[in-house]
Design a protein around this motif. Structure first.
Motif, PDB file in Angstrom:
ATOM      1  N   LEU A 234       0.825  -1.216   0.000  1.00 38.62           N
ATOM      2  CA  LEU A 234       0.000   0.000   0.000  1.00 38.62           C
ATOM      3  C   LEU A 234       0.858   1.265   0.000  1.00 38.62           C
ATOM      4  N   ALA A 235       1.958   1.256   0.757  1.00 42.20           N
ATOM      5  CA  ALA A 235       2.848   2.422   0.807  1.00 42.20           C
ATOM      6  C   ALA A 235       3.438   2.719  -0.566  1.00 42.20           C
ATOM      7  N   GLN A 236       3.710   1.671  -1.345  1.00 42.73           N
ATOM      8  CA  GLN A 236       4.202   1.873  -2.713  1.00 42.73           C
ATOM      9  C   GLN A 236       3.097   2.466  -3.590  1.00 42.73           C
ATOM     10  N   LEU A 237       1.860   2.004  -3.402  1.00 45.16           N
ATOM     11  CA  LEU A 237       0.748   2.494  -4.226  1.00 45.16           C
ATOM     12  C   LEU A 237       0.422   3.961  -3.955  1.00 45.16           C
ATOM     13  N   VAL A 238       0.468   4.390  -2.693  1.00 49.15           N
ATOM     14  CA  VAL A 238       0.045   5.765  -2.370  1.00 49.15           C
ATOM     15  C   VAL A 238       1.109   6.797  -2.719  1.00 49.15           C
ATOM     16  N   GLY A 239       2.324   6.365  -2.933  1.00 51.79           N
ATOM     17  CA  GLY A 239       3.379   7.290  -3.332  1.00 51.79           C
ATOM     18  C   GLY A 239       3.806   8.216  -2.205  1.00 51.79           C
ATOM     19  N   GLU A 240       4.623   9.189  -2.559  1.00 49.38           N
ATOM     20  CA  GLU A 240       5.207  10.101  -1.567  1.00 49.38           C
ATOM     21  C   GLU A 240       4.185  10.988  -0.889  1.00 49.38           C
ATOM     22  N   ASN A 241       3.097  11.306  -1.576  1.00 49.67           N
ATOM     23  CA  ASN A 241       2.121  12.241  -1.007  1.00 49.67           C
ATOM     24  C   ASN A 241       0.922  11.555  -0.373  1.00 49.67           C
ATOM     25  N   GLY A 242       0.892  10.233  -0.421  1.00 49.76           N
ATOM     26  CA  GLY A 242      -0.197   9.500   0.206  1.00 49.76           C
ATOM     27  C   GLY A 242       0.200   9.033   1.593  1.00 49.76           C
ATOM     28  N   HIS A 243      -0.710   8.317   2.247  1.00 51.99           N
ATOM     29  CA  HIS A 243      -0.405   7.833   3.591  1.00 51.99           C
ATOM     30  C   HIS A 243      -1.157   6.540   3.882  1.00 51.99           C
ATOM     31  N   VAL A 244      -0.484   5.662   4.626  1.00 51.03           N
ATOM     32  CA  VAL A 244      -1.062   4.398   5.065  1.00 51.03           C
ATOM     33  C   VAL A 244      -1.158   4.420   6.589  1.00 51.03           C
ATOM     34  N   PHE A 245      -2.317   4.048   7.109  1.00 51.79           N
ATOM     35  CA  PHE A 245      -2.485   3.795   8.531  1.00 51.79           C
ATOM     36  C   PHE A 245      -2.531   2.284   8.693  1.00 51.79           C
ATOM     37  N   ALA A 246      -1.579   1.718   9.430  1.00 44.57           N
ATOM     38  CA  ALA A 246      -1.501   0.268   9.621  1.00 44.57           C
ATOM     39  C   ALA A 246      -1.714  -0.048  11.102  1.00 44.57           C
ATOM     40  N   PHE A 247      -2.635  -0.967  11.374  1.00 42.21           N
ATOM     41  CA  PHE A 247      -3.003  -1.315  12.739  1.00 42.21           C
ATOM     42  C   PHE A 247      -2.631  -2.755  13.050  1.00 42.21           C
ATOM     43  N   ASP A 248      -2.197  -2.991  14.281  1.00 45.14           N
ATOM     44  CA  ASP A 248      -2.067  -4.347  14.784  1.00 45.14           C
ATOM     45  C   ASP A 248      -2.046  -4.293  16.300  1.00 45.14           C
ATOM     46  N   VAL A 249      -2.571  -5.347  16.930  1.00 49.17           N
ATOM     47  CA  VAL A 249      -2.622  -5.402  18.394  1.00 49.17           C
ATOM     48  C   VAL A 249      -1.371  -6.046  18.979  1.00 49.17           C
ATOM     49  N   GLN A 250      -0.517  -6.591  18.129  1.00 43.17           N
ATOM     50  CA  GLN A 250       0.677  -7.284  18.619  1.00 43.17           C
ATOM     51  C   GLN A 250       1.931  -6.454  18.365  1.00 43.17           C
ATOM     52  N   LYS A 251       2.701  -6.276  19.439  1.00 44.50           N
ATOM     53  CA  LYS A 251       3.953  -5.524  19.341  1.00 44.50           C
ATOM     54  C   LYS A 251       4.881  -6.145  18.297  1.00 44.50           C
ATOM     55  N   GLN A 252       4.934  -7.469  18.263  1.00 37.70           N
ATOM     56  CA  GLN A 252       5.779  -8.198  17.298  1.00 37.70           C
ATOM     57  C   GLN A 252       5.408  -7.811  15.860  1.00 37.70           C
ATOM     58  N   ALA A 253       4.120  -7.692  15.579  1.00 35.97           N
ATOM     59  CA  ALA A 253       3.657  -7.324  14.236  1.00 35.97           C
ATOM     60  C   ALA A 253       4.036  -5.886  13.899  1.00 35.97           C
ATOM     61  N   VAL A 254       3.853  -5.000  14.858  1.00 34.75           N
ATOM     62  CA  VAL A 254       4.200  -3.594  14.645  1.00 34.75           C
ATOM     63  C   VAL A 254       5.694  -3.464  14.348  1.00 34.75           C
ATOM     64  N   GLU A 255       6.525  -4.149  15.135  1.00 37.66           N
ATOM     65  CA  GLU A 255       7.975  -4.075  14.926  1.00 37.66           C
ATOM     66  C   GLU A 255       8.373  -4.682  13.581  1.00 37.66           C
TER      67      GLU A 255
ATOM     68  N   LYS B  40       8.196   6.924   6.085  1.00 40.35           N
ATOM     69  CA  LYS B  40       7.561   8.242   6.183  1.00 40.35           C
ATOM     70  C   LYS B  40       6.129   8.255   5.651  1.00 40.35           C
ATOM     71  N   ARG B  41       5.770   7.257   4.870  1.00 43.48           N
ATOM     72  CA  ARG B  41       4.427   7.195   4.281  1.00 43.48           C
ATOM     73  C   ARG B  41       3.418   6.460   5.156  1.00 43.48           C
ATOM     74  N   VAL B  42       3.888   5.936   6.291  1.00 44.10           N
ATOM     75  CA  VAL B  42       3.046   5.030   7.077  1.00 44.10           C
ATOM     76  C   VAL B  42       3.032   5.395   8.557  1.00 44.10           C
ATOM     77  N   SER B  43       1.845   5.346   9.159  1.00 43.18           N
ATOM     78  CA  SER B  43       1.705   5.379  10.615  1.00 43.18           C
ATOM     79  C   SER B  43       1.365   3.970  11.045  1.00 43.18           C
ATOM     80  N   VAL B  44       2.292   3.331  11.763  1.00 44.37           N
ATOM     81  CA  VAL B  44       2.058   1.978  12.270  1.00 44.37           C
ATOM     82  C   VAL B  44       1.576   2.129  13.713  1.00 44.37           C
ATOM     83  N   ILE B  45       0.374   1.638  13.967  1.00 44.88           N
ATOM     84  CA  ILE B  45      -0.324   1.907  15.219  1.00 44.88           C
ATOM     85  C   ILE B  45      -0.545   0.616  15.999  1.00 44.88           C
TER      86      ILE B  45
END
Length: 189
Positions: free
Chosen positions: A38-59, A72-77
């Motif tokens: 998704l980060a590749q698709l949205v390009g430099e001016n887009g943004h991805v919000f990525a969610f996971d409940v597991q610390k291992q997944a976030v890391e 820089k294109r992603v907020s991992v939450i």
């Protein structure tokens, strides 16, 4: 044209919908493959919000994004997708879920019907007309069939003039093969 496998079809749907500059959601970041795509698709001016409940997944997701130069294109939450509306205020063009458990981890932490349905409802309200939500449903684990059935029940009753709901699956495969439910927003709900 050959039939696309489930994950290929999920990517095809997203590629066909997401444009550079869009805002999108990965509701289950997992090991970061969909987030990176998704980060590749949205390009430099887009943004991805990525969610996971597991610390291992976030890391794992953050590491993958770092290697690819896409951080820089992603907020991992580190939070459940049911809370998406607390973080995402903008209109989104797409979202993806991989329901089940984190590949390569213990199977005790799984997606649950109540949080998944709340997330779908929130994402449908954030979704632009013409946008898409892709759910890849893995259900061959404890609790998986219950979630599958509740998701199917929920999306089957969405108003057809406002949301098109598609089910894509191979029907001759053994061992609970994953399938896709795709929701395309046709009009505001």
């Amino acid at each position: 044209m050959k039939l696309k496998r489930v994950l290929q079809y999920a990517q095809f749907l997203l590629q066909d919908t997401v444009e550079a500059g869009d805002i999108v959601v990965d509701a289950t970041a997992g090991n970061g493959y969909d987030t990176t795509f998704l980060a590749q698709l949205v390009g430099e001016n887009g943004h991805v919000f990525a969610f996971d409940v597991q610390k291992q997944a976030v890391e794992s997701t953050q590491n993958r994004l770092q290697v690819e130069g896409l951080s820089k294109r992603v907020s991992v939450i580190l939070d459940g997708h049911e809370n998406v509306d607390q973080y995402v205020k903008e209109t989104i063009s797409a979202a993806i879920f991989n329901l089940g458990y984190l590949p390569g981890s213990e199977h005790e932490v799984i997606t649950k019907p109540n949080t998944t349905l709340k997330a779908i409802e929130s994402l449908l309200s954030l979704l632009k007309v013409g946008g898409i939500i892709v759910l890849v449903i893995y259900y061959g684990h404890e609790g998986g069939k219950e979630e599958r059935d509740q998701v199917i029940e929920y999306v089957s009753h969405l108003p057809q003039k406002k949301v098109h709901a598609l089910r894509y699956e191979f029907i001759n495969q053994k061992n609970d093969p994953p399938f896709i439910i795709a929701l395309e927003k046709m009009k505001e709900l």
